[in-house]
Design a protein around this motif. Structure first.
Motif, PDB file in Angstrom:
ATOM      1  N   ASP A 145      36.053   0.832 -20.708  1.00 46.67           N
ATOM      2  CA  ASP A 145      35.678  -0.054 -19.601  1.00 46.67           C
ATOM      3  C   ASP A 145      34.202  -0.437 -19.680  1.00 46.67           C
ATOM      4  OD1 ASP A 145      38.226  -0.070 -18.584  1.00 46.67           O
ATOM      5  OD2 ASP A 145      37.852   1.456 -17.052  1.00 46.67           O
ATOM      6  N   GLU A 146      33.357   0.531 -20.036  1.00 43.41           N
ATOM      7  CA  GLU A 146      31.926   0.250 -20.175  1.00 43.41           C
ATOM      8  C   GLU A 146      31.678  -0.741 -21.310  1.00 43.41           C
ATOM      9  OE1 GLU A 146      30.246   4.573 -18.536  1.00 43.41           O
ATOM     10  OE2 GLU A 146      30.399   4.174 -20.687  1.00 43.41           O
ATOM     11  N   LEU A 177      30.440  -0.377 -35.131  1.00 45.02           N
ATOM     12  CA  LEU A 177      31.369  -1.467 -35.390  1.00 45.02           C
ATOM     13  C   LEU A 177      31.381  -2.437 -34.209  1.00 45.02           C
ATOM     14  CD1 LEU A 177      33.566  -2.836 -37.065  1.00 45.02           C
ATOM     15  CD2 LEU A 177      35.230  -1.263 -36.039  1.00 45.02           C
ATOM     16  N   PHE A 178      31.375  -1.899 -33.004  1.00 47.31           N
ATOM     17  CA  PHE A 178      31.349  -2.706 -31.786  1.00 47.31           C
ATOM     18  C   PHE A 178      30.141  -3.636 -31.784  1.00 47.31           C
ATOM     19  CE2 PHE A 178      29.643  -2.833 -27.341  1.00 47.31           C
ATOM     20  CZ  PHE A 178      30.634  -3.627 -26.753  1.00 47.31           C
ATOM     21  N   PHE A 179      28.964  -3.118 -32.109  1.00 51.39           N
ATOM     22  CA  PHE A 179      27.756  -3.943 -32.112  1.00 51.39           C
ATOM     23  C   PHE A 179      27.749  -4.929 -33.281  1.00 51.39           C
ATOM     24  CE2 PHE A 179      26.197  -0.825 -29.092  1.00 51.39           C
ATOM     25  CZ  PHE A 179      25.452  -1.618 -28.226  1.00 51.39           C
ATOM     26  N   GLN A 219      23.998  -8.371 -20.890  1.00 51.02           N
ATOM     27  CA  GLN A 219      23.181  -9.581 -20.827  1.00 51.02           C
ATOM     28  C   GLN A 219      21.809  -9.344 -21.442  1.00 51.02           C
ATOM     29  OE1 GLN A 219      24.448 -12.692 -17.504  1.00 51.02           O
ATOM     30  NE2 GLN A 219      22.802 -11.350 -16.891  1.00 51.02           N
ATOM     31  N   ALA A 220      21.177  -8.238 -21.056  1.00 45.59           N
ATOM     32  CA  ALA A 220      19.841  -7.938 -21.580  1.00 45.59           C
ATOM     33  C   ALA A 220      19.875  -7.812 -23.099  1.00 45.59           C
ATOM     34  CB  ALA A 220      19.305  -6.647 -20.954  1.00 45.59           C
ATOM     35  N   TYR A 221      20.920  -7.172 -23.613  1.00 44.16           N
ATOM     36  CA  TYR A 221      21.010  -7.026 -25.060  1.00 44.16           C
ATOM     37  C   TYR A 221      21.223  -8.372 -25.747  1.00 44.16           C
ATOM     38  CZ  TYR A 221      22.138  -5.350 -29.674  1.00 44.16           C
ATOM     39  OH  TYR A 221      22.126  -5.147 -31.039  1.00 44.16           O
ATOM     40  N   ALA A 222      21.995  -9.248 -25.123  1.00 46.07           N
ATOM     41  CA  ALA A 222      22.188 -10.581 -25.695  1.00 46.07           C
ATOM     42  C   ALA A 222      20.863 -11.324 -25.779  1.00 46.07           C
ATOM     43  CB  ALA A 222      23.189 -11.377 -24.855  1.00 46.07           C
ATOM     44  N   PHE A 279      30.051  -4.474 -20.991  1.00 42.73           N
ATOM     45  CA  PHE A 279      28.889  -4.788 -21.817  1.00 42.73           C
ATOM     46  C   PHE A 279      29.159  -6.058 -22.634  1.00 42.73           C
ATOM     47  CE2 PHE A 279      26.131  -4.446 -25.511  1.00 42.73           C
ATOM     48  CZ  PHE A 279      24.943  -3.969 -24.982  1.00 42.73           C
ATOM     49  N   ALA A 280      30.342  -6.123 -23.239  1.00 44.80           N
ATOM     50  CA  ALA A 280      30.704  -7.293 -24.046  1.00 44.80           C
ATOM     51  C   ALA A 280      30.810  -8.550 -23.176  1.00 44.80           C
ATOM     52  CB  ALA A 280      32.018  -7.043 -24.781  1.00 44.80           C
ATOM     53  N   LYS A 281      31.332  -8.401 -21.964  1.00 46.01           N
ATOM     54  CA  LYS A 281      31.417  -9.549 -21.050  1.00 46.01           C
ATOM     55  C   LYS A 281      30.030 -10.083 -20.724  1.00 46.01           C
ATOM     56  CE  LYS A 281      35.738  -8.239 -18.714  1.00 46.01           C
ATOM     57  NZ  LYS A 281      36.312  -7.745 -17.432  1.00 46.01           N
ATOM     58  N   GLY A 282      29.097  -9.166 -20.440  1.00 49.98           N
ATOM     59  CA  GLY A 282      27.736  -9.583 -20.141  1.00 49.98           C
ATOM     60  C   GLY A 282      27.077 -10.247 -21.336  1.00 49.98           C
ATOM     61  N   PHE A 283      27.298  -9.687 -22.508  1.00 53.01           N
ATOM     62  CA  PHE A 283      26.757 -10.241 -23.749  1.00 53.01           C
ATOM     63  C   PHE A 283      27.256 -11.672 -23.944  1.00 53.01           C
ATOM     64  CE2 PHE A 283      26.831 -10.853 -28.368  1.00 53.01           C
ATOM     65  CZ  PHE A 283      25.590 -10.384 -28.756  1.00 53.01           C
TER      66      PHE A 283
END
Length: 263
Positions: free
Chosen positions: A238-239, A15-17, A147-150, A243-247
């Motif tokens: 927190d992780e 759901l997160f992704f 970021q890498a995933y974005a 991750f979402a912030k980097g994305f």
């Protein structure tokens, strides 16, 4: 009494992704790209569109360095690091006769559209975009991986919705037939993917071949396999937040970059 299981966590992460991907599709650079807005308005000259394409090449020349920036936070034995390494090795030509993907793109641009992208001076907008991403890779592990995933998740729509159609638009502006077939610009397209074993075969690819390989194969596997590896390690709130912030950091930078390219 309900017990927490790995299956519960897997569903939560799925759901997160999905939410991240939904958010990405609503971003201005994909939904209402300013370069295409100007093209439709008739206020974008062929030279301006060609320069936007050349600036995109500047970005693709940096992708390996960006992925390595994310991987530096992890030991080489970590599966996420190994997937990032597989991705940058593929970008560097492991499946295209030893020829980096960006070199094949530059070859096709010059051969088919006379766009020389061999030595491009990055614009102010491009420099700002590249710097933003590189600096973000120096943040904490999960921010960098977001970021890498974005970068990987946005690659398919960026090629299918923006770059491929931009090349076809440029072809029309200079009185040429569309360069890339529509079936090569869809993830589930029916374009027959070429088998590349040698550099000669790689350079002989059509631009339709290049785009179909990326949209239906390379970038899909980069996105999906990286997501699978990340899901196995992404555990705490927190992780997920980092991750979402980097994305979102990369998506914000892409919005700003494409806006800058339209000016």
């Amino acid at each position: 009494m309900l017990s927490y299981s790995m299956n519960d966590n897997r569903m939560t992460l799925e759901l997160f992704f999905r939410q991240l991907h939904t958010e990405m599709t609503e971003r201005p650079f994909l939904k209402q790209n300013p370069v295409f807005v100007r093209f439709k308005e008739g206020t974008l000259t062929p030279q301006m569109l060609a320069e936007s394409i050349r600036q995109y090449v500047c970005f693709t020349e940096e992708i390996v360095k960006m992925l390595k920036g994310a991987a530096q936070h992890l030991p080489k034995t970590n599966p996420i690091h190994q997937e990032l390494e597989r991705n940058w090795e593929q970008e560097s030509g492991s499946a295209t006769g030893g020829i980096p993907h960006v070199d094949l793109l530059k070859h096709g641009l010059k051969r088919d559209l006379s766009i020389d992208a061999d030595h491009v001076h990055a614009s102010r907008a491009t420099k700002r975009f590249l710097s933003t991403v590189h600096e973000g890779m120096k943040e904490n592990t999960w921010f960098a991986l977001g970021q890498a995933y974005a970068l990987e998740a946005s690659a398919v729509p960026e090629l299918a919705i923006l770059v491929g159609p931009a090349l076809n638009a440029y072809a029309s502006l200079i009185q040429k037939s569309p360069l890339i077939h529509k079936i090569a610009l869809t993830e589930k397209g029916t374009h027959v993917l070429p088998k590349i074993a040698t550099s000669e075969q790689a350079f002989a690819m059509s631009m339709s071949d290049w785009f179909a390989l990326h949209i239906a194969d390379f970038e899909v596997s980069h996105r999906d396999y990286l997501r699978e590896r990340v899901q196995a390690y992404l555990q705490t709130d927190d992780e997920q937040d980092e991750f979402a912030k980097g994305f979102r950091h990369v998506l914000n930078a892409m919005d700003d970059w494409w806006e800058g390219l339209s000016l």
